[in-house]
Design a protein around this motif. Sequence first.
Motif, short mmCIF file in Angstrom:
data_model
loop_
_atom_site.label_atom_id
_atom_site.label_comp_id
_atom_site.label_asym_id
_atom_site.label_seq_id
_atom_site.Cartn_x
_atom_site.Cartn_y
_atom_site.Cartn_z
N PRO A 172 19.53 78.10 58.67
CA PRO A 172 18.58 76.96 58.65
C PRO A 172 17.16 77.18 59.18
N ASN A 173 16.27 76.47 58.88
CA ASN A 173 14.73 76.74 59.55
C ASN A 173 14.37 78.37 59.47
N SER A 174 14.62 78.67 58.09
CA SER A 174 14.01 80.12 57.63
C SER A 174 13.55 80.01 56.46
N CYS A 175 12.69 81.11 56.00
CA CYS A 175 12.36 81.03 54.66
C CYS A 175 11.85 82.44 54.37
N VAL A 176 11.68 82.60 53.12
CA VAL A 176 11.24 84.01 52.46
C VAL A 176 9.75 83.76 51.95
N PHE A 177 9.18 84.72 52.68
CA PHE A 177 7.63 84.36 52.36
C PHE A 177 6.91 85.91 51.88
N THR A 178 6.65 86.04 50.89
CA THR A 178 6.72 85.07 49.56
C THR A 178 7.49 85.61 48.66
N ILE A 179 8.11 84.85 47.64
CA ILE A 179 9.03 85.13 46.56
C ILE A 179 8.68 84.51 45.32
N GLU A 180 9.01 85.38 44.11
CA GLU A 180 8.73 84.78 42.86
C GLU A 180 9.64 83.51 42.76
N ARG A 181 9.19 82.31 42.21
CA ARG A 181 9.84 81.17 41.88
C ARG A 181 10.40 81.35 40.56
N THR A 182 11.68 81.63 40.23
CA THR A 182 12.43 81.65 38.97
C THR A 182 13.36 80.59 38.89
N GLU A 183 13.46 80.59 37.59
CA GLU A 183 14.75 79.37 37.22
C GLU A 183 16.14 79.74 37.82
N SER A 184 16.62 80.99 38.15
CA SER A 184 17.83 81.37 38.63
C SER A 184 17.83 81.12 40.08
N ARG A 185 16.66 81.12 40.73
CA ARG A 185 16.85 80.79 42.17
C ARG A 185 16.48 79.36 42.33
N GLU A 186 15.90 78.60 41.70
CA GLU A 186 15.27 77.19 41.88
C GLU A 186 16.39 76.44 42.53
N SER A 187 17.46 76.32 42.36
CA SER A 187 18.51 75.47 43.09
C SER A 187 18.91 75.80 44.50
N LEU A 188 18.74 77.12 44.88
CA LEU A 188 19.12 77.73 45.94
C LEU A 188 18.28 77.53 47.18
N PHE A 189 17.14 77.12 47.09
CA PHE A 189 16.13 76.96 48.05
C PHE A 189 15.32 75.43 47.93
N THR A 190 14.80 75.24 49.13
CA THR A 190 13.69 74.07 48.77
C THR A 190 12.54 75.00 48.92
N TRP A 191 11.50 74.55 48.02
CA TRP A 191 10.26 75.47 47.78
C TRP A 191 9.20 74.55 48.40
N ILE A 192 8.48 75.60 48.80
CA ILE A 192 6.90 75.17 49.21
C ILE A 192 5.96 75.86 48.50
N SER A 193 5.49 75.10 47.51
CA SER A 193 4.94 75.76 46.32
C SER A 193 3.68 74.81 45.82
N PRO A 194 2.60 75.48 45.40
CA PRO A 194 2.67 76.89 44.72
C PRO A 194 1.55 77.45 45.68
N LEU A 195 1.86 78.77 45.90
CA LEU A 195 0.84 79.71 46.64
C LEU A 195 0.04 80.45 45.83
N PHE A 196 0.25 81.08 44.81
CA PHE A 196 -0.75 81.88 43.88
C PHE A 196 0.17 82.49 42.73
N ALA A 197 -0.53 82.60 41.57
CA ALA A 197 -0.07 83.08 40.49
C ALA A 197 -0.07 84.68 40.34
N ASN A 198 0.98 85.32 40.18
CA ASN A 198 0.46 86.87 39.87
C ASN A 198 0.35 87.15 38.35
N ARG A 199 -0.66 87.91 38.02
CA ARG A 199 -0.56 88.32 36.56
C ARG A 199 0.03 89.54 36.54
N PHE A 200 0.72 89.92 35.23
CA PHE A 200 1.27 91.28 35.14
C PHE A 200 0.89 91.99 34.12
#
Length: 244
Positions: free
Chosen positions: A77-105
């Motif tokens: 608790p009271n910890s975050c990954v900073f930053t990480i790609e927000r994907t469908e597979s990860r969506e339900s695992l965390f509470t998201w603070i978003s958006p920061l920025f978009a990465n272009r590939f």
Amino acid sequence: MEKVIIALYLGLMALAANASPLIFYTHVNPPYVIQEQQQLSGLNIDIFQLLKQKSGLDLQLRVLSPKRAYKLTLYSPNSCVFTIERTESRESLFTWISPLFANRFALYQRHKNAKNLRSLADFNGIKIGSYLGSSVSEYLSSFNLKLDLTTTNLNSAEKLHRERIDAWASDTLLTAYILDNNNLDINPQGFEFYSSLEAIACNKQSNPAILQRLQEHLNQLQRSGEINKLIQHYQRLYGINTDL
């Protein structure tokens, strides 16, 4: 009297929000996080300092490997990954603070023998370099393209330089940084094909008052354009055309 009670309540809520520090786990990933002689700099560090200053929250930054940062945040608790790609597979695992920025590939090739490629279908049958755990490698896999996965983006860039792969999938800012700091025979003009959303992923048992306040201040920074100015600064620094 009612107004006084409300004011006291809001004051207590603010104190509660600041009672425990929120730990941000990050990893070295230039130019987003650069570590030199125990000093951190880079785009993500600048964003972190803005969030800490504007929110007034007790935010603490710690550098770990990406894998360890992810696992610790899942269970602490009271910890975050900073930053990480927000994907469908990860969506339900965390509470998201978003958006920061978009990465272009984009997909990059060497100057020598570069093919005129206009769509992902043109990449069928050629070996594409990417790195383990990235959303772009998952995206490319969905097209059944031939992938060569390494542990870091720089490894893939070096493989392309040595002609061990035919193309390299990388985000545009990271590519610009790698080419600026390494003598590699790679064409800096790539074929853009994908974008991902960078965000802050927090443990779901974290203090909701802290997370709400953090989200509100992130929203303010987005509306004011301060984060976009930081992004444009780094794009100009590494020669990316911000007018596109």
